[in-house]
Motif scaffolding. Structure first.
Motif, PDB file in Angstrom:
ATOM      1  N   ILE A 195       1.820   6.738 -21.468  1.00 29.56           N
ATOM      2  CA  ILE A 195       1.965   7.035 -20.042  1.00 29.56           C
ATOM      3  C   ILE A 195       3.051   6.119 -19.495  1.00 29.56           C
ATOM      4  O   ILE A 195       3.070   4.910 -19.794  1.00 29.56           O
ATOM      5  N   PHE A 196       3.953   6.704 -18.735  1.00 28.68           N
ATOM      6  CA  PHE A 196       4.979   5.911 -18.057  1.00 28.68           C
ATOM      7  C   PHE A 196       4.508   5.711 -16.627  1.00 28.68           C
ATOM      8  O   PHE A 196       4.134   6.661 -15.944  1.00 28.68           O
ATOM      9  N   LEU A 197       4.503   4.470 -16.199  1.00 32.06           N
ATOM     10  CA  LEU A 197       4.016   4.145 -14.856  1.00 32.06           C
ATOM     11  C   LEU A 197       5.068   3.322 -14.135  1.00 32.06           C
ATOM     12  O   LEU A 197       5.524   2.306 -14.649  1.00 32.06           O
ATOM     13  N   ALA A 198       5.482   3.785 -12.976  1.00 33.98           N
ATOM     14  CA  ALA A 198       6.445   3.023 -12.181  1.00 33.98           C
ATOM     15  C   ALA A 198       5.842   2.771 -10.814  1.00 33.98           C
ATOM     16  O   ALA A 198       5.475   3.709 -10.111  1.00 33.98           O
ATOM     17  N   VAL A 199       5.681   1.514 -10.481  1.00 39.68           N
ATOM     18  CA  VAL A 199       5.142   1.148  -9.177  1.00 39.68           C
ATOM     19  C   VAL A 199       6.258   0.465  -8.404  1.00 39.68           C
ATOM     20  O   VAL A 199       6.751  -0.574  -8.819  1.00 39.68           O
ATOM     21  N   GLY A 200       6.656   1.062  -7.315  1.00 44.79           N
ATOM     22  CA  GLY A 200       7.826   0.565  -6.599  1.00 44.79           C
ATOM     23  C   GLY A 200       9.047   1.160  -7.265  1.00 44.79           C
ATOM     24  O   GLY A 200       8.943   1.932  -8.224  1.00 44.79           O
ATOM     25  N   MET A 242       3.852   2.306 -20.728  1.00 43.82           N
ATOM     26  CA  MET A 242       5.108   1.640 -20.398  1.00 43.82           C
ATOM     27  C   MET A 242       5.062   1.472 -18.882  1.00 43.82           C
ATOM     28  O   MET A 242       5.069   2.461 -18.144  1.00 43.82           O
ATOM     29  N   ALA A 243       4.940   0.237 -18.430  1.00 46.50           N
ATOM     30  CA  ALA A 243       4.685   0.016 -17.005  1.00 46.50           C
ATOM     31  C   ALA A 243       5.782  -0.823 -16.378  1.00 46.50           C
ATOM     32  O   ALA A 243       6.210  -1.827 -16.939  1.00 46.50           O
ATOM     33  N   CYS A 244       6.196  -0.378 -15.224  1.00 45.66           N
ATOM     34  CA  CYS A 244       7.280  -1.034 -14.530  1.00 45.66           C
ATOM     35  C   CYS A 244       6.845  -1.331 -13.103  1.00 45.66           C
ATOM     36  O   CYS A 244       6.430  -0.427 -12.393  1.00 45.66           O
ATOM     37  N   ALA A 245       6.868  -2.589 -12.717  1.00 48.20           N
ATOM     38  CA  ALA A 245       6.504  -2.933 -11.335  1.00 48.20           C
ATOM     39  C   ALA A 245       7.267  -4.176 -10.931  1.00 48.20           C
ATOM     40  O   ALA A 245       7.650  -4.995 -11.772  1.00 48.20           O
ATOM     41  N   GLN A 246       7.448  -4.316  -9.635  1.00 45.36           N
ATOM     42  CA  GLN A 246       8.320  -5.366  -9.132  1.00 45.36           C
ATOM     43  C   GLN A 246       7.848  -6.770  -9.511  1.00 45.36           C
ATOM     44  O   GLN A 246       6.677  -6.987  -9.804  1.00 45.36           O
ATOM     45  N   THR A 247       8.802  -7.682  -9.474  1.00 41.38           N
ATOM     46  CA  THR A 247       8.511  -9.081  -9.801  1.00 41.38           C
ATOM     47  C   THR A 247       7.397  -9.601  -8.880  1.00 41.38           C
ATOM     48  O   THR A 247       7.330  -9.226  -7.713  1.00 41.38           O
ATOM     49  N   THR A 284      -3.781  -5.447  -7.230  1.00 39.77           N
ATOM     50  CA  THR A 284      -2.450  -5.099  -6.732  1.00 39.77           C
ATOM     51  C   THR A 284      -2.158  -3.660  -7.184  1.00 39.77           C
ATOM     52  O   THR A 284      -2.839  -3.134  -8.072  1.00 39.77           O
ATOM     53  N   PRO A 285      -1.161  -3.027  -6.599  1.00 42.74           N
ATOM     54  CA  PRO A 285      -0.898  -1.627  -6.984  1.00 42.74           C
ATOM     55  C   PRO A 285      -0.700  -1.432  -8.482  1.00 42.74           C
ATOM     56  O   PRO A 285      -1.228  -0.474  -9.055  1.00 42.74           O
ATOM     57  N   ILE A 286       0.022  -2.326  -9.133  1.00 44.14           N
ATOM     58  CA  ILE A 286       0.209  -2.125 -10.583  1.00 44.14           C
ATOM     59  C   ILE A 286      -1.138  -2.255 -11.293  1.00 44.14           C
ATOM     60  O   ILE A 286      -1.426  -1.505 -12.228  1.00 44.14           O
ATOM     61  N   GLN A 287      -1.985  -3.158 -10.808  1.00 43.12           N
ATOM     62  CA  GLN A 287      -3.304  -3.310 -11.424  1.00 43.12           C
ATOM     63  C   GLN A 287      -4.175  -2.083 -11.160  1.00 43.12           C
ATOM     64  O   GLN A 287      -4.926  -1.640 -12.040  1.00 43.12           O
ATOM     65  N   ARG A 288      -4.085  -1.525  -9.952  1.00 48.37           N
ATOM     66  CA  ARG A 288      -4.885  -0.347  -9.603  1.00 48.37           C
ATOM     67  C   ARG A 288      -4.606   0.806 -10.568  1.00 48.37           C
ATOM     68  O   ARG A 288      -5.502   1.563 -10.933  1.00 48.37           O
ATOM     69  N   HIS A 289      -3.344   0.943 -10.940  1.00 44.42           N
ATOM     70  CA  HIS A 289      -2.964   2.068 -11.794  1.00 44.42           C
ATOM     71  C   HIS A 289      -3.038   1.728 -13.282  1.00 44.42           C
ATOM     72  O   HIS A 289      -3.485   2.527 -14.082  1.00 44.42           O
ATOM     73  N   GLU A 322       0.811  -1.219   0.000  1.00 48.63           N
ATOM     74  CA  GLU A 322       0.000   0.000   0.000  1.00 48.63           C
ATOM     75  C   GLU A 322       0.845   1.271   0.000  1.00 48.63           C
ATOM     76  O   GLU A 322       0.474   2.267  -0.579  1.00 48.63           O
ATOM     77  N   ASP A 323       1.987   1.202   0.691  1.00 52.25           N
ATOM     78  CA  ASP A 323       2.798   2.415   0.807  1.00 52.25           C
ATOM     79  C   ASP A 323       3.811   2.547  -0.317  1.00 52.25           C
ATOM     80  O   ASP A 323       4.697   3.387  -0.287  1.00 52.25           O
ATOM     81  N   ILE A 324       3.689   1.712  -1.278  1.00 47.81           N
ATOM     82  CA  ILE A 324       4.688   1.646  -2.332  1.00 47.81           C
ATOM     83  C   ILE A 324       4.685   2.939  -3.157  1.00 47.81           C
ATOM     84  O   ILE A 324       3.623   3.504  -3.422  1.00 47.81           O
ATOM     85  N   PRO A 325       5.865   3.462  -3.477  1.00 42.32           N
ATOM     86  CA  PRO A 325       5.863   4.701  -4.270  1.00 42.32           C
ATOM     87  C   PRO A 325       5.396   4.447  -5.706  1.00 42.32           C
ATOM     88  O   PRO A 325       5.742   3.430  -6.300  1.00 42.32           O
ATOM     89  N   VAL A 326       4.604   5.368  -6.183  1.00 45.11           N
ATOM     90  CA  VAL A 326       4.072   5.222  -7.549  1.00 45.11           C
ATOM     91  C   VAL A 326       4.377   6.502  -8.300  1.00 45.11           C
ATOM     92  O   VAL A 326       4.210   7.601  -7.768  1.00 45.11           O
ATOM     93  N   GLU A 327       4.856   6.362  -9.498  1.00 42.42           N
ATOM     94  CA  GLU A 327       5.092   7.557 -10.289  1.00 42.42           C
ATOM     95  C   GLU A 327       4.499   7.371 -11.682  1.00 42.42           C
ATOM     96  O   GLU A 327       4.640   6.316 -12.292  1.00 42.42           O
TER      97      GLU A 327
END
Ligand code: ATP
Length: 629
Positions: A384-389, A205-210, A188-193, A148-153
């Motif tokens: 859109i560039f999306l970085a989760v974590g 272009m989406a980037c999120a942890q394994t 999950t956070p990547i799914q939420r965004h 939940e507290d994961i940084p998102v950009e």
């Protein structure tokens, strides 16, 4: 006390039972809607933005009067696929179409086929014994709330806001039902965004942890989009099929896994998913398996493929990309890395795929080096560039250990680890352990040595046949051979439940490969352990490894810090996107980036592929063959 996401799965099970048995009205013959129109009715169509409205350049969208019936009635499970008159041909006839032709079965079910319930597979896969052992080994403290507290950009224009629940995103009843069957309680956070972005029709272009749920993040919008769309008329060319979505991944196993997931998500929606993997090595005769051709002939909406096999199909005109509306690259940075980029460019730019801006393109990975982002931007339009974590970082759920082990001591050291693990394991059982080595020969030799020393092991690498690879994976998953020795072919994407320990027997040359390898454990909110054997041969990795561990709040041994302070920055050579800080990872934001052409071997070279120069940390030492398909 906060309720964890995974814990709430239990609550959802009862909801599923209720929703499955209660008020879902069963279709009757008189009200039956053909599969491709199942979810449509003008009266209750939601006013949602979607690719269909955003990208109006596609032709052949017919039947506006039919509207979109979004809250649909699923067909009776026991009905299987409806018979003639319920399928595509019937629908076409009903709409004045002619029926017949190669593609006509693509959106309907043939009477002879029954859609296999993909949710049964999970049950078949697990013997009671293995299941019990695993549940006892299973990590406690599963806590999706940690995310939940994961940084998102995000960066890009007009980014759609994230959602908190699946209910907020109208994916359609049938897809929602499958999401519940998968026991996904909340996104999950990547799914939420990512899902709202993708549903709005934007390139991403989406980037999120394994292990954070990227597969569903691109599958849900694709399936939902295909369900939502009006009837799409596809060309009728004998022996050629016209999928609407293409999902590319670098390995056969990963393509199969995505296919299996997509089949679950699209169960009873009428959306047809086919997987094509393998492919002939250059200069060898192409033999496309007849089973694949038969499957394609039955129709395909979403094709999941490895690049090699896809090119085979395209060159033989068994497939056209003309109708592709959705293109997703999983492990996108690997797909655009040295090994694959020419093939991907050929598929996307030199065949008959609609241009960027016409199709919707989504790129996903846990790592996104800057120069790969730059290459990737060729395939995207106003994205859109999306970085989760933290981009390219590992998750805190994985405890990382690094031990200094001389080359000659590696085997005995591994043996010590395995013995200790066995002693601590439930009923003296070996926990699932994935051991990464550099070469295929090294994998075979280590497997042999482990077996003769009483540790049942198997291998997966590029020299093994597909059947051997499948058997090995299955035998590992079920715990029959709880040790899997693998090359990088198993490093990315594979979602194997209950992998307790990843051992980097040989460290990779590239820190991003390390991130993907250790990501085979600590998935979906569970914790995991990763041990790396480090020695003088890995000096170039010292700095990025120490930085990565620090970022993930891991204890960095003093000797590694010393090596790191002396070592040149290797193991990624400026590839890292973000380099240890969060934010500004979208390469478009780094104004100086475009000027630094060293990363590209002179920028856009004559090859047109922007082939990286020799200082590009491509991940393989000279003379080491790629482990990828
Ligand atoms: N919303 C959810 N709720 C619960 N579990 C989920 C949810 N979404 C995905 N999962 C599960 O999480 C696991 C990891 O998902 P997935 O394989 O898509 O991760 P990933 O981000 O693609 O990882 P990698 O970067 O290694 O490819 C899978 O077992 C998947 O079923």
């Amino acid at each position: 006390m906060r309720t964890s996401w995974a814990d709430s799965v239990a609550n959802s099970a009862s909801e599923i039972a209720v929703s499955d048995n209660s008020s879902v009205p069963r279709p009757t013959r008189s009200t039956y809607v053909p599969p491709h129109l199942r979810n449509r009715q003008a009266s209750d169509a939601p006013n949602l933005p979607g690719p269909a409205t955003e990208r109006a350049t596609f032709t052949g969208t017919a039947g506006g009067s039919l509207g979109s019936r979004w809250s649909s009635d699923p067909p009776k499970p026991e009905m299987g696929r409806p018979g003639p008159g319920y399928g595509y041909a019937g629908a076409v006839a009903g709409r004045g179409g002619s029926g017949g032709g190669w593609n006509n079965r693509s959106r309907g079910w043939d009477r002879r086929e029954r859609e296999v319930n993909p949710f049964d597979d999970d049950v078949d896969d697990k013997t009671d014994d293995a299941e019990q052992a695993f549940s006892e080994q299973e990590n406690t403290g599963i806590n999706f709330d940690a995310y939940e507290d994961i940084p998102v950009e995000t960066s890009g224009e007009n980014v759609p806001p994230p959602v908190n629940t699946f209910a907020e995103i109208d994916l359609g009843d049938l897809l929602n039902q499958n999401i519940r069957r998968c026991k996904y309680v909340k996104p999950t956070p990547i799914q939420r965004h990512a899902i709202p972005i993708a549903l709005s029709g934007r390139d991403l272009m989406a980037c999120a942890q394994t292990g954070s749920g990227k597969t569903a993040a691109f599958c849900f919008p694709i399936i939902s989009g295909i369900m939502r769309e009006q009837y799409v008329q596809r060309p009728r060319v004998a022996r050629t099929v016209y999928p609407l979505a293409l999902i590319l991944s670098p390995t056969r196993e990963l393509s199969c896994q995505i296919h299996d997931e997509a089949k679950k998500f699209s169960y009873q929606t009428g959306v047809k998913v086919v997987v094509a993997y393998g492919g002939a090595p250059i200069n060898q005769q192409v033999v496309i398996p007849s089973s694949l051709l038969r499957e394609l002939e039955r129709g395909v909406d979403i094709l999941v493929a490895t690049p090699g096999r896809l090119v085979d199909l395209l060159e033989r005109a068994r497939l056209s990309l003309q109708m592709i509306r959705y293109l997703a690259l999983d492990e996108a940075d690997r797909m655009l890395d040295m090994g694959f980029e020419p093939q991907i460019r050929k598929i996307v730019e030199q065949m008959d795929m609609p241009n960027r801006g016409v199709r919707q393109t989504m790129l996903f990975s846990a790592t996104f080096p800057r120069e790969i982002q730059r290459l990737a931007s060729d395939f995207l339009s106003n994205y859109i560039f999306l970085a989760v974590g933290r981009v390219g970082s590992s998750t805190d759920l994985i405890v990382q250990r690094v031990e200094f082990v001389h080359e000659s001591d590696k085997r005995s050291h591994l043996m010590d680890l395995l013995h200790a693990q066995r002693e601590n394991g439930a009923h003296g059982k070996q926990a699932l352990t994935l051991v990464f080595v550099e070469t295929k020969k090294g994998a075979d030799s280590l497997e042999h040595w482990l077996c003769i020393n009483g540790f049942p092991a198997t291998t997966i690498h590029g020299d093994r046949t597909q059947q051997e690879r499948e058997l090995a994976l299955r035998s590992f998953k079920t715990g029959k051979t709880p040790i899997l020795v693998a090359t990088d072919v198993a490093a990315r994407g594979l979602d194997i439940p209950h992998v307790a320990h990843v051992v980097n027997f040989d460290l990779p040359n590239d820190i991003d490969d390390y991130v993907h390898r250790i990501g085979r454990t600590g998935r979906a909110g569970k914790s995991g352990l990763a041990t790396a054997f480090f020695n003088e041969g890995n000096l170039s990795l010292a700095r990025p490894l120490a930085e990565l561990m620090q970022e993930a709040s891991q204890e960095v041994p003093a000797w590694l810090t010393r090596y790191a302070s002396r070592a040149p920055y290797g193991g990624s050579k400026g590839r890292r996107s973000g380099g240890g800080r969060f934010g500004g990872r979208d390469f478009r934001r780094e104004s100086s980036f475009g000027k630094n052409l060293d990363y590209y071997g002179g920028g856009n070279s004559g090859s047109g592929y922007g082939v990286p120069s020799s200082n590009y940390g491509g991940g393989y030492a000279p003379g080491v063959t790629s482990a990828w398909d």
